[in-house]
Motif scaffolding. Structure first.
Motif, PDB file in Angstrom:
ATOM      1  N   LEU A  23       0.761  -1.111   0.086  1.00 43.92           N
ATOM      2  CA  LEU A  23       0.189  -0.166   0.202  1.00 43.92           C
ATOM      3  C   LEU A  23       0.365   1.261  -0.025  1.00 43.92           C
ATOM      4  O   LEU A  23       0.272   2.162  -1.140  1.00 43.92           O
ATOM      5  N   GLN A  58      -8.305   2.696  -5.296  1.00 43.63           N
ATOM      6  CA  GLN A  58      -7.244   3.308  -5.816  1.00 43.63           C
ATOM      7  C   GLN A  58      -7.547   2.087  -7.624  1.00 43.63           C
ATOM      8  O   GLN A  58      -7.230   3.079  -8.432  1.00 43.63           O
ATOM      9  N   LEU A  59      -7.724   1.102  -6.809  1.00 43.10           N
ATOM     10  CA  LEU A  59      -7.493   0.120  -9.100  1.00 43.10           C
ATOM     11  C   LEU A  59      -8.972   1.059  -9.481  1.00 43.10           C
ATOM     12  O   LEU A  59      -9.079   0.789 -10.974  1.00 43.10           O
ATOM     13  N   GLN A  89       2.075   2.146  -3.329  1.00 43.07           N
ATOM     14  CA  GLN A  89       1.329   2.711  -3.920  1.00 43.07           C
ATOM     15  C   GLN A  89       1.029   1.061  -4.949  1.00 43.07           C
ATOM     16  O   GLN A  89       0.505   1.033  -6.497  1.00 43.07           O
ATOM     17  N   GLU A 121      -8.439   0.399   0.512  1.00 46.03           N
ATOM     18  CA  GLU A 121      -8.073   1.734  -0.249  1.00 46.03           C
ATOM     19  C   GLU A 121      -7.284   0.791  -1.838  1.00 46.03           C
ATOM     20  O   GLU A 121      -7.550   1.619  -2.566  1.00 46.03           O
ATOM     21  N   ALA A 122      -6.660  -0.096  -1.367  1.00 48.14           N
ATOM     22  CA  ALA A 122      -6.308  -0.401  -2.929  1.00 48.14           C
ATOM     23  C   ALA A 122      -7.388  -0.463  -3.197  1.00 48.14           C
ATOM     24  O   ALA A 122      -7.287  -0.536  -5.001  1.00 48.14           O
ATOM     25  N   TRP A 150      -1.193  -1.799  -5.961  1.00 42.58           N
ATOM     26  CA  TRP A 150      -2.498  -1.279  -5.197  1.00 42.58           C
ATOM     27  C   TRP A 150      -3.377  -3.161  -5.618  1.00 42.58           C
ATOM     28  O   TRP A 150      -3.633  -3.807  -4.317  1.00 42.58           O
ATOM     29  N   GLN A 151      -2.767  -3.602  -6.864  1.00 48.49           N
ATOM     30  CA  GLN A 151      -3.244  -5.102  -7.400  1.00 48.49           C
ATOM     31  C   GLN A 151      -2.806  -6.066  -5.547  1.00 48.49           C
ATOM     32  O   GLN A 151      -3.108  -7.036  -5.013  1.00 48.49           O
TER      33      GLN A 151
END
Lengths: 1036, 440
Positions: B218, B345-346, B221, B341-342, B223-224
């Motif tokens: 995280l 963001q994705l 960044q 959160e991830a 994300w995946q």
């Protein structure tokens, strides 16, 4: 006269006692008297040259022994006298009388001087060795041997840390060489190195115990102080601070001699602490509140009406006149083959502070036996037990003197008239009298012994093998009853038992011979193995049912811990001494030490030393000058070391105590340094021994320089290593000094004599290099102690703080912040006016401090060096006058130019505040009393008048009548009728008179005990008591 | 005479071998060379590493809240004041403590990781046991480097035990990327060893490795990876449970990793937070801002803040006398919010829906209604707001603000470069290879 039976019996006897004497024997006897005075001399060695036969004179100077028939040279020698030889012929069954007159010799050229592993004659020695004879220290009050060095040996600084009986003594031979290690000399008693450290584990302030105080000085035959490298190098890694060799008394062949001594006296303070009265104290405190805050709702008497206050004299409550008793007995004697001396003693000294004291029981057996013509066996065992009755001292909230001198005088010690309930408020932290009534003893039980054999394989070639043991148990137990602060509420016991053991095995092979009458050569080689083991155990118990029973077993809560450490030293050494015709002298010494303390890459230390000497009086051009007895010029250079770096300082270690989640763990505790070594001292020394006017005047002048490097310091490491630092050899110190010793025989007649001895020394100590942690190329100074600093270019212990400039007497001198003004602007304005801002609370009557850097503000950057605790010079003066049978000896000891940091004043002169109990408070600044250097009263010192400053650095110079002894030998004609050979009556006084400008109780103090860097501070340190004893010594 | 000569010679010969006086051993300590000789010692060293982490974990936790808008300085420590005001002096004691403490832990971990495998396997010290200990050490090392990289940026990477006279004594700084690469490598290797093993809350297991990996992804960044790794943990054996089950006793239901403290090894969390009449020193306190951020009906509020008169007090840790409160090093709630959160963001509707659902699970437990946010931006704000409240006083807020680029704005920091702490001046002075952070 041929009687077969008698012959047979004689033969049988000889068989039973092989190798004793040949059949034809005779006796030689006589009296030894002193030239000039005609006094008979006891203890003189009388031997037949080239044989092992001989004896010592008895108390009347008489000797007698038998020897095979023949012609011999009788050799008569004694310390302090010139050696005399005279021919004697011994006839069968006859008695030859040989009375000998010996001449006093203050030059001591014929004296045997004990050196490392050997002996030499002062005449041919080119090393710097000072000797004290046992006789010199006999008529002194009971003291530990290290304390007895004070004022008696040039170049040796002795500082008694406090007046506590059995307390610590700091000895420095030719200056302090170490910061983190030890600065104390190595003590060797009869060939066995002994510990002089405290090993006390129960804190009672900063003062420790003195391991040497278990030794009875009357058992000492001589003390030798090895000072230069030529003398000390043979002790290698432990010799950088000099070596003190103590030799105990041994028996002499002859009739059995029984000596008994008894003395009784007292111990008290000849000084008074002058404190405020209750009314004065409260008046000052009220004034402090008004000065700082103005009148309160209590008016101007916040702390009450002074006139209603009572006064407690705490000093009076904690001091007393203690009884001092001392009893000794010694039996000695022996035959040609076996000699012995057995001695025992008991001494009990009550300290001048209540409930403090020191008791000692000591016993010593020395035996020498000749098991073959060429073989000797020697053994020694001593067992001593001392009990130090301790009280909290110095820098300690449970300290007795601390609480007494800071105690508010308007408060009574007891809450009730029957004086059974202590007033807990009668003292800033604790009740001084209650604290003194703890049951707190340190019992030191010590065994010191050695056993050895020697054999003369060839004439002059002797082998010796010797084993020695220094072993003690130090058992400290402190019971704090429930009525003491420390024991509140239900009593507390702390016990510590430390077991110390050091054994040594030494073997030497020596050769000594005089070739062709002019080449005097001696060679010695040897090895030694030594191991040291110490175990520490601590037990504690808290909460007892009553103050009457306090065995840890019945405590409600108990705790225990223990630890141990060990070290080993393996050594090889060799020394050779050569004299040509007693004129040209030389010596060389080498020692190789391997210590378990050194780093893996630095296992072997090598210490060489050489010396040269020239007896110039032997040269024709001086031989014709009749008044010159001796002009010996000598010099030496060499190395010695100091291995008190910690037993495992070089190792990488993981320590325990790092627990997590109820599981014990380990973690790195020390990063090792495989390069870690001993601290190394290189010493150059040169001197002249002189003697003039037929032995009337003699002395020594000597100069030295000692450079010590590789000082043990912490080398800071970046935190990224996971450590903050490691031990490394990084510092340097230099000591330079001059020593002067002069002995004179002023008047010498049969009924009147007067002798003097003076020594004077100066030593300049300079720290040359410290660790540079901030990369600025200079060693970083370190603040130590109270107002002291460790800094490059300065001596160890230099005082550091603010410089005062009197008190503020005019408002125009005070620079204050103006409304809305930034600090920088204010400072600039103050500086421009030649003033400096101090604090927001500064007012008239406050101390004014010097703005050293001129930046208009007084802060930490304005501190400067304020003085030096090291004396400019120090020494001692002894005058001995004998009139008929009465001998008076006065020993003055002095120290000049040593600063003392009066940290006591920093507290008891907090004017108007809780601790301000000193009479100085009465001379405080008020608008009416402006001509003073004592600031105004305040409640909480807003100006920080009490900060470390030159006001508290005082001149601690002093001259002290250390010992005054008067003794009278009752004429033998009176005593012999009752079977007494000798009766001596004596009076001994100690510290009878002191002259000093120091305002505190005693200028000779060190609140941090034997600290290397912060000595010379007085912080409620027990002053030295005055003691006197009267007694008698009887010889049967 | 011969027999005496012989006697002497014999004595000497007899005494010589008995005299290995130089062979000594410290009694209280283990020489380093004898540490890695038994399985017990290796395990004890790991315990020592946990203990080392305990040593700096109070500040690890407190400073991240103190520096943020969660808490403010109310006491007398100048170093805390400086942290609160983002103007640290270069010898700030808290910065020095985190720096020195982290590297101390790293050195112990390095010892275990490098020297542990040299120990002979015997008895209960099996290969599996050794691997487990080494893996835990790697997680601890990663945790320490993550602490360092967050406060100081790129720092020197040391992976070998400290020894005297080594070049590593004076290392240069590595880049932030390099430090994170080291952290991720350690965590991945540990995860590979520890798998899905489950240990008691005070100890590191496979789930701790996975959860910390999710956290670090995280921060990076990624994300995946963050979403995936978080999902693995969410699928694991942990339950969110009630707030009481989480906070009222040590080893709470949602705790993946709790640092345990006892009377023997106390922490000062409650001591610093509580007022003096409750046995503390009230060195810091919640801000009015965070108090306002909690809805009055938020059931988490009494677990975080209480009022003592007019004073706000942090009550997440409540044993100021014995200091036995656990530290919440990793909780399921954090992992859920990490995934949320991830996913946000994705982007993408399904991800946003799942994210909202994760946030709502947290909110529901707190007795709140679901989030009203629906857009990607709205949900991002929502998840960060939820993170602030859910993880309050657990050592996250400052780092979350910094990693999302919101610190300067939210906290009105005058100088953006002050979001990094200064490298301790002492090490700058001692190590010429070390460079200072900008503006210090």
């Amino acid at each position: 006269m041929r009687d077969p039976l008698r012959n047979m019996l004689l033969g049988l006897l000889l068989l039973l006692a092989p190798g004793l004497v040949s059949a034809q024997v005779g006796t030689v006897e006589g009296v030894v008297t002193e030239a000039g005075t005609g006094i008979t001399v006891p203890g003189v060695n009388v031997t037949l040259q080239g044989t092992n036969l001989g004896t010592a004179t008895d108390v009347d100077g008489r000797y007698s022994f038998s020897a095979p028939v023949g012609s011999y040279t009788l050799v008569v020698s004694a310390i302090g006298y010139k050696q005399v030889t005279q021919p004697v012929t011994i006839t069968e069954s006859g008695t030859t009388t040989a009375n000998v007159t010996i001449e006093q010799d203050i030059l001591g050229l014929d004296d045997v001087v004990v050196t490392g592993y050997s002996t030499t004659q002062r005449r041919i020695s080119s090393a710097s060795i000072s000797s004290i004879s046992g006789a010199e220290i006999r008529d002194t009050p009971p003291s530990s041997p290290d304390a007895l060095l004070q004022g008696r040996v040039a170049g040796v600084t002795v500082l008694r840390s406090s007046g506590t009986p059995g307390g610590g003594v700091s000895v420095r031979v030719r200056g302090a060489t170490s910061i983190s290690g030890s600065n104390q000399p190595l003590y060797v008693i009869d060939g066995v190195p002994v510990s002089s450290d405290s090993y006390s584990s129960i804190g009672a302030g900063n003062q420790g115990l003195n391991a040497l105080s278990t030794i009875d000085q009357s058992d000492i035959a001589s003390i030798e102080v090895l000072k230069d490298a030529a003398a000390t190098a043979i002790y290698g890694t432990r010799a950088a601070n000099g070596v003190v060799l103590i030799t105990t008394r041994r028996g002499a062949a002859g009739s059995t001699e029984i000596e008994f001594e008894s003395s009784l006296g007292s111990s008290y303070y000849g000084i008074e602490y002058d404190g405020l009265t209750g009314p004065e104290y409260i008046a000052a405190r009220n004034e402090g509140v008004v000065n700082q805050f103005g009148p309160t709702r209590f008016g101007t008497q916040f702390f009450g009406n002074p006139d209603t206050m009572q006064t407690t004299d705490f000093w009076d409550a904690i001091t007393r006149t203690g009884i001092v008793q001392n009893y000794r007995m010694a039996i000695s004697g022996g035959t040609q083959r076996t000699r012995y001396r057995v001695s025992g003693g008991y001494s009990d000294e009550e300290g001048a502070i209540i409930n403090s004291g020191f008791q000692r029981l000591n016993g010593l057996v020395n035996v020498d036996h000749r098991w073959a013509d060429k073989g000797t066996l020697f053994a020694k065992a001593s067992y001593n037990r001392s009990i130090a009755q301790r009280i909290g001292n110095d820098n300690y909230i449970y300290g007795v003197l601390t609480n007494a001198l800071l105690g508010a005088p308007h408060r009574p010690i007891y809450l009730d008239d029957e004086q059974t309930v202590y007033n807990p408020a009668a003292g800033p932290f604790s009740n001084a009298v209650a604290e003194a009534n703890k049951d707190f003893n340190a019992v030191d039980t010590k065994f010191l012994g050695n056993i050895g054999v020697g054999y003369e394989f060839l004439p002059g070639l002797t082998g010796r093998l010797e084993a020695g043991l220094d072993r003690f148990d130090l058992d400290e137990q402190r019971f704090s009853p429930s009525f003491t602060s420390q024991g509140s509420p239900d009593g507390a016991v702390l016990q510590s038992i430390n077991l110390y053991q050091n054994w040594i095995l030494t073997s030497t092979l020596s050769y000594r011979n005089l070739f062709k009458g002019v080449h005097n050569l001696s060679v010695l080689g040897g090895t030694s193995w030594e191991r040291n083991e110490i175990e520490f155990n601590t037990l504690s118990g808290n909460s007892f049912v009553s103050d009457d029973i306090y065995a840890i077993a019945i405590a409600a809560t108990k705790d225990a811990s223990s630890s141990a450490t060990e070290s080993g030293l393996q050594s090889y050494f060799g020394t050779t001494e050569y004299a040509y015709n007693n004129k040209y002298l030389a010596s060389a010494t080498v020692r190789v030490d391997r210590s378990s303390r050194f780093g893996a890459d630095k296992q072997t230390a090598f210490f060489p030393a050489v010396s040269l000497g020239w007896n110039a009086q032997q040269e024709p051009f001086l031989q014709s000058v009749s008044w010159v007895d001796l002009v010996k010029i000598r010099g030496s250079i060499g190395k010695s070391g100091q291995q008190e770096i910690g037993n495992f300082a070089s190792r990488s270690l993981w320590g325990s105590g790092t627990n997590y989640n109820g599981v014990p763990g380990i973690a790195p505790s020390q990063l090792g340094n495989p390069e870690l070594t001993w601290e190394e001292t290189t010493q150059m020394s040169a001197g002249i021994d002189f003697g003039f006017f037929a032995g009337k005047l003699g002395g020594t002048v000597e100069a030295y320089r000692k450079d010590t490097d590789a000082l043990l310091r912490t080398q800071p490491l970046p935190w990224t290593t996971g450590y903050s630092g490691r031990n490394a050899n990084l510092g340097e110190i230099r000591n330079e000094g001059l020593e002067f010793q002069l002995n004179t025989r002023n008047i010498e007649t049969r009924n009147f004599s007067w002798r003097s001895s003076i020594n004077l020394s100066t030593n300049r100590n300079t720290v040359i290099k410290l660790v540079d942690g901030d990369g600025d190329g200079e060693g970083d100074p370190v603040d130590v102690g109270f107002g002291q600093r460790l800094a490059e270019g300065q001596p160890l212990g230099v005082f550091y703080g603010w410089k005062t400039a009197g008190l503020f007497q005019n408002a125009s001198e005070i620079c204050m912040t103006q409304t809305g003004e930034a600090a920088a602007a204010r400072n600039a304005r103050c500086a421009a006016a030649g003033l400096a801002y101090q604090t927001a609370g500064t007012a008239l009557g406050d101390r004014r401090f010097q703005d050293i850097n001129g930046d208009g503000v007084i802060n930490a950057d304005d501190r400067d060096y304020l003085g030096d605790p090291n004396p400019d010079f120090f020494g001692g003066l002894t005058n001995t006058v004998r009139l008929f049978g009465v001998e008076v000896s006065a020993f003055l000891q002095f120290s000049q130019g040593n600063g003392v940091y009066n940290a006591s004043a920093q507290f008891n002169q907090q004017i108007g505040q809780t601790f301000g109990t000193s009479e100085f408070v009465n001379n405080r600044w008020t608008p009416e009393n402006t001509n003073t250097n004592i600031p105004r009263a305040t409640n909480s010192d807003p100006n920080d008048n009490d900060r470390d400053s030159d006001y508290f650095v005082e001149d601690g110079s002093y001259v002290r009548l250390k010992t005054l002894s008067v003794s009278y030998g009752v004429p033998a004609s009176l005593t012999q009728n009752v079977g007494v050979r000798n009766l001596r009556l004596f009076f001994i006084g100690e510290n009878l008179w002191t002259s000093t400008k120091y305002s505190g109780l005693d200028p000779e103090v060190s609140t941090f005990d034997r600290s290397n860097t912060s000595f010379g501070t007085d912080f409620f340190t027990y002053p030295q008591a005055t003691r006197f004893t009267i007694g008698a010594r009887v010889t049967l | 005479m011969k027999r005496y000569t012989f006697f002497f010679a014999l004595l000497l010969v007899l005494t010589l071998p008995a005299c290995d006086v130089l062979d000594v051993a410290p009694n209280q300590s283990l020489p380093t060379e004898s540490v890695f000789t038994s399985g017990n010692n290796v395990r004890a060293a790991l315990t020592g590493a946990y203990n080392s982490l305990q040593g700096f974990h109070d500040d690890y936790t407190i400073m991240a809240d103190l520096a943020s808008d969660n808490a403010a300085h109310t006491g007398s420590f100048p170093s805390w004041q400086e942290v609160d005001n983002y103007n640290l002096v270069t010898n700030n004691a808290e910065a020095s403590g985190q720096w020195a403490g982290s590297y101390s832990l790293i050195n112990i971990a390095n010892n275990i990781i490098v020297n542990g495998p040299t120990v002979e396997l015997a008895g209960d010290f099996t290969q599996a046991n050794l691997d487990n200990v080494v893996a835990q050490a790697k997680v601890l090392r990663a945790y320490a480097y993550h602490n360092l990289v967050r406060w100081f940026g790129g720092v020197p990477i040391l992976v070998m035990p400290s020894e005297s006279g080594q070049a590593e004594t004076y290392p240069a700084r590595s880049s932030v990327d390099e430090v994170y690469a080291q952290i991720i490598t350690d965590l991945q290797e540990a995860e590979a060893t520890l798998g899905t093993s489950n240990a008691p809350a005070p100890l590191i297991d496979g789930w701790v490795a996975k959860g910390l990996l999710a956290r670090v992804y995280l921060y990076r960044q990624q994300w995946q990876q963050a979403a995936d790794k978080a999902q693995e943990v969410i699928n694991g054996p942990f339950q969110l449970g009630t707030l009481s089950a989480q906070y009222d006793a040590a080893g709470g239901t949602g705790s993946i990793w709790e640092l345990a403290y006892s009377e023997q090894d106390q922490n000062a969390m409650a001591f610093f937070a509580f007022p003096s009449n409750a046995g503390g020193r009230y060195e810091y306190a919640p801000t009015a801002d965070i108090l306002a951020a909690f809805d009055s009906s938020d059931a988490r509020l009494p677990y975080n803040i209480a009022m003592a008169g007019t004073n706000r007090v942090i009550v997440k840790y409540d044993d100021p006398i014995n200091g036995t409160d656990s530290h919440y090093a990793l909780r399921l709630a954090e992992v859920m919010l990490t995934r949320a959160e991830a996913l946000i963001q994705l982007g993408g509707a399904a991800n946003l829906t799942e994210a909202a659902n994760l946030i709502d699970q947290i909110r529901t437990r707190a007795g709140l209604t679901g989030t009203t946010a629906t857009t990607q931006a709205g949900l991002l704000d929502a998840v960060l707001a939820e993170r602030r409240l859910e993880l309050a006083f657990e050592g996250h807020r400052w780092h979350d603000l910094v990693r999302t680029g919101r610190a300067v704005g939210t906290l009105s920091i005058p100088d953006a470069s002050k979001t990094l702490w200064p490298i301790p001046q002492r090490d700058i002075d001692l190590n010429k290879n070390l460079t200072q952070n900008p503006s210090y």
